[in-house]
Design a protein around this motif. Sequence first.
Motif, PDB file in Angstrom:
ATOM      1  N   PRO A 182       4.682  -8.087  -1.107  1.00  0.00           N
ATOM      2  CA  PRO A 182       5.596  -7.061  -1.627  1.00  0.00           C
ATOM      3  C   PRO A 182       6.954  -7.639  -2.005  1.00  0.00           C
ATOM      4  O   PRO A 182       7.411  -8.641  -1.449  1.00  0.00           O
ATOM      5  CB  PRO A 182       5.716  -6.081  -0.458  1.00  0.00           C
ATOM      6  CG  PRO A 182       4.469  -6.282   0.337  1.00  0.00           C
ATOM      7  CD  PRO A 182       4.158  -7.748   0.234  1.00  0.00           C
ATOM      8  N   ASP A 271       4.517   1.227 -10.185  1.00  0.00           N
ATOM      9  CA  ASP A 271       4.352   2.269  -9.168  1.00  0.00           C
ATOM     10  C   ASP A 271       2.884   2.373  -8.777  1.00  0.00           C
ATOM     11  O   ASP A 271       2.563   2.732  -7.638  1.00  0.00           O
ATOM     12  CB  ASP A 271       4.833   3.619  -9.708  1.00  0.00           C
ATOM     13  CG  ASP A 271       6.326   3.654  -9.936  1.00  0.00           C
ATOM     14  OD1 ASP A 271       7.071   3.285  -9.009  1.00  0.00           O
ATOM     15  OD2 ASP A 271       6.758   4.055 -11.040  1.00  0.00           O
ATOM     16  N   ARG A 294       1.099  -2.392  -3.522  1.00  0.00           N
ATOM     17  CA  ARG A 294       1.013  -1.341  -4.531  1.00  0.00           C
ATOM     18  C   ARG A 294      -0.337  -0.642  -4.450  1.00  0.00           C
ATOM     19  O   ARG A 294      -1.375  -1.308  -4.353  1.00  0.00           O
ATOM     20  CB  ARG A 294       1.204  -1.926  -5.930  1.00  0.00           C
ATOM     21  CG  ARG A 294       2.568  -2.555  -6.146  1.00  0.00           C
ATOM     22  CD  ARG A 294       3.687  -1.522  -5.982  1.00  0.00           C
ATOM     23  NE  ARG A 294       4.989  -2.095  -6.267  1.00  0.00           N
ATOM     24  CZ  ARG A 294       5.843  -2.519  -5.336  1.00  0.00           C
ATOM     25  NH1 ARG A 294       5.498  -2.447  -4.039  1.00  0.00           N
ATOM     26  NH2 ARG A 294       7.020  -2.997  -5.673  1.00  0.00           N
ATOM     27  N   ALA A 337       5.527   9.858  -4.755  1.00  0.00           N
ATOM     28  CA  ALA A 337       6.053   8.566  -4.310  1.00  0.00           C
ATOM     29  C   ALA A 337       5.779   8.294  -2.829  1.00  0.00           C
ATOM     30  O   ALA A 337       5.397   7.174  -2.468  1.00  0.00           O
ATOM     31  CB  ALA A 337       7.544   8.476  -4.605  1.00  0.00           C
ATOM     32  N   PRO A 338       5.985   9.238  -1.919  1.00  0.00           N
ATOM     33  CA  PRO A 338       5.691   8.947  -0.497  1.00  0.00           C
ATOM     34  C   PRO A 338       4.234   8.569  -0.268  1.00  0.00           C
ATOM     35  O   PRO A 338       3.939   7.678   0.530  1.00  0.00           O
ATOM     36  CB  PRO A 338       6.054  10.255   0.212  1.00  0.00           C
ATOM     37  CG  PRO A 338       7.063  10.905  -0.684  1.00  0.00           C
ATOM     38  CD  PRO A 338       6.618  10.571  -2.075  1.00  0.00           C
ATOM     39  N   ARG A 340       2.239   7.152  -2.457  1.00  0.00           N
ATOM     40  CA  ARG A 340       2.053   5.793  -2.974  1.00  0.00           C
ATOM     41  C   ARG A 340       2.518   4.756  -1.964  1.00  0.00           C
ATOM     42  O   ARG A 340       1.849   3.727  -1.751  1.00  0.00           O
ATOM     43  CB  ARG A 340       2.815   5.606  -4.296  1.00  0.00           C
ATOM     44  CG  ARG A 340       2.285   6.403  -5.453  1.00  0.00           C
ATOM     45  CD  ARG A 340       2.795   5.834  -6.771  1.00  0.00           C
ATOM     46  NE  ARG A 340       4.244   5.714  -6.808  1.00  0.00           N
ATOM     47  CZ  ARG A 340       5.074   6.646  -7.252  1.00  0.00           C
ATOM     48  NH1 ARG A 340       4.584   7.812  -7.671  1.00  0.00           N
ATOM     49  NH2 ARG A 340       6.380   6.430  -7.285  1.00  0.00           N
ATOM     50  N   THR A 341       3.642   4.993  -1.340  1.00  0.00           N
ATOM     51  CA  THR A 341       4.166   4.046  -0.352  1.00  0.00           C
ATOM     52  C   THR A 341       3.199   3.891   0.812  1.00  0.00           C
ATOM     53  O   THR A 341       2.891   2.774   1.250  1.00  0.00           O
ATOM     54  CB  THR A 341       5.534   4.500   0.155  1.00  0.00           C
ATOM     55  OG1 THR A 341       6.451   4.546  -0.942  1.00  0.00           O
ATOM     56  CG2 THR A 341       6.064   3.551   1.218  1.00  0.00           C
ATOM     57  N   SER A 342       2.686   5.017   1.300  1.00  0.00           N
ATOM     58  CA  SER A 342       1.752   4.980   2.426  1.00  0.00           C
ATOM     59  C   SER A 342       0.471   4.243   2.058  1.00  0.00           C
ATOM     60  O   SER A 342      -0.005   3.380   2.818  1.00  0.00           O
ATOM     61  CB  SER A 342       1.427   6.402   2.877  1.00  0.00           C
ATOM     62  OG  SER A 342       0.427   6.397   3.884  1.00  0.00           O
ATOM     63  N   GLY A 344       0.045   2.060  -0.302  1.00  0.00           N
ATOM     64  CA  GLY A 344       0.346   0.654  -0.521  1.00  0.00           C
ATOM     65  C   GLY A 344       0.421  -0.128   0.775  1.00  0.00           C
ATOM     66  O   GLY A 344      -0.047  -1.271   0.861  1.00  0.00           O
ATOM     67  N   GLU A 345       0.992   0.478   1.802  1.00  0.00           N
ATOM     68  CA  GLU A 345       1.061  -0.187   3.103  1.00  0.00           C
ATOM     69  C   GLU A 345      -0.322  -0.355   3.704  1.00  0.00           C
ATOM     70  O   GLU A 345      -0.646  -1.419   4.273  1.00  0.00           O
ATOM     71  CB  GLU A 345       1.971   0.620   4.039  1.00  0.00           C
ATOM     72  CG  GLU A 345       3.430   0.592   3.624  1.00  0.00           C
ATOM     73  CD  GLU A 345       4.286   1.559   4.428  1.00  0.00           C
ATOM     74  OE1 GLU A 345       3.697   2.385   5.173  1.00  0.00           O
ATOM     75  OE2 GLU A 345       5.523   1.508   4.301  1.00  0.00           O
TER      76      GLU A 345
END
Length: 391
Positions: A182, A271, A294, A337-338, A340-342, A344-345
């Motif tokens: 990342p 994104d 991502r 967006a939240p 996507r972040t989750s 991606g992690e």
Amino acid sequence: MHQPEPDVGTRVLHLTQPVDGGVARVVTDLTRAQLAAGLQVTVACPDSPFADGLRALGAQVRRWEATRSPGPSLPGEVRRLVRLLDQVRPALVHAHSAKAGLAGRLAVRGRIPTVFQPHAWSFEAVGGTTAALALKWERFGARWAGRLVCVSEAERTTGLGAGITGRWSVVPNGVDTERFHPGAADAVRAALLPEVDPAAPLAVCVGRLCRQKGQDVLLEAWADVVRKVPGARLVLVGDGPDAERLRAGAPESVLFAGAVDDTVPWYRAADLVVLPSRWEGMALAPLEALACGRPVVVTEVDGARESLPAALVPRCLVPAGDPAGLSRAVAALLSDAPLRTSLGEHGRRHVLSTHDVRRTAAAVADVYRDLLCLRPAPRVVPTESRESIHP
């Protein structure tokens, strides 16, 4: 138990015709790992920047000019490989992809321990009479491979279902998690896309511009994505035979980056990464994107489900060749967006635990040692061809 590396000094010959895309990255990663382990590595391939990169790693590179598909040049390509084999005298041959697998096995004919790694089956890439001929060859040519290495269990299952017999190993693709990791998106996006609003939802597709990768399906879906997510932008990273046709039909919200030396900045800028393939063995681009933290949307072709952690499957896996399903998944993730972040992690942790290239290289080393110590390997019928090696 993990077996030790093949003996230091063992000479391995990799054969490959593709000099870009995923096959080239797999060969490069294996070459790097095998050189570090003390093996003598020679790669036979066409002249290309790929070949220059292998020389920079310390590999011996032998020029082998070959077309991407079988044709009138095949007999000459096989003769050149026969001469090359006499010169290199490898202990083991590892042929990558359909074309090198065809020419390589015709040249070797089982006289040297041979690994064939299809990187997606040839008969899936064509239709009609050509597909029938490709399948007939794969069934016949399997007798000249001491081991058939598939990059996913799904790819192996496809081979078995097609009547291909032999000794099988499944070695999932891996990526260099030290290179693909990342990074902040804002600065890299500004450098790559200065003309694009930094706040615009951005989807990126990395892959050769060709029918296999399905960018035409993505463009068909994209109009609906933009209706649902106004201001969204799509970047196609790569080049290929379909580039002109895809450009001609693309709206202004789609940008073409062309071929790039380093895909990492594009993953970090995104994104969301999308790969709408029609067929694969196990694509590298989704693994690279996940390693960069991502989320991805991929089509359910061989290897796709195995490349995703369970948390991503419901939202990130869509049917192949389904523009409506693809647009729904892409629009939903570009709007959240939240989430996507989750995702991606989750994806980054999955790649670290399952798809690190070092695990892949170790599993391939196990295959080599088995072949070198236990040849000739007995052939088995499909119902008994259950051997799989997972790193």
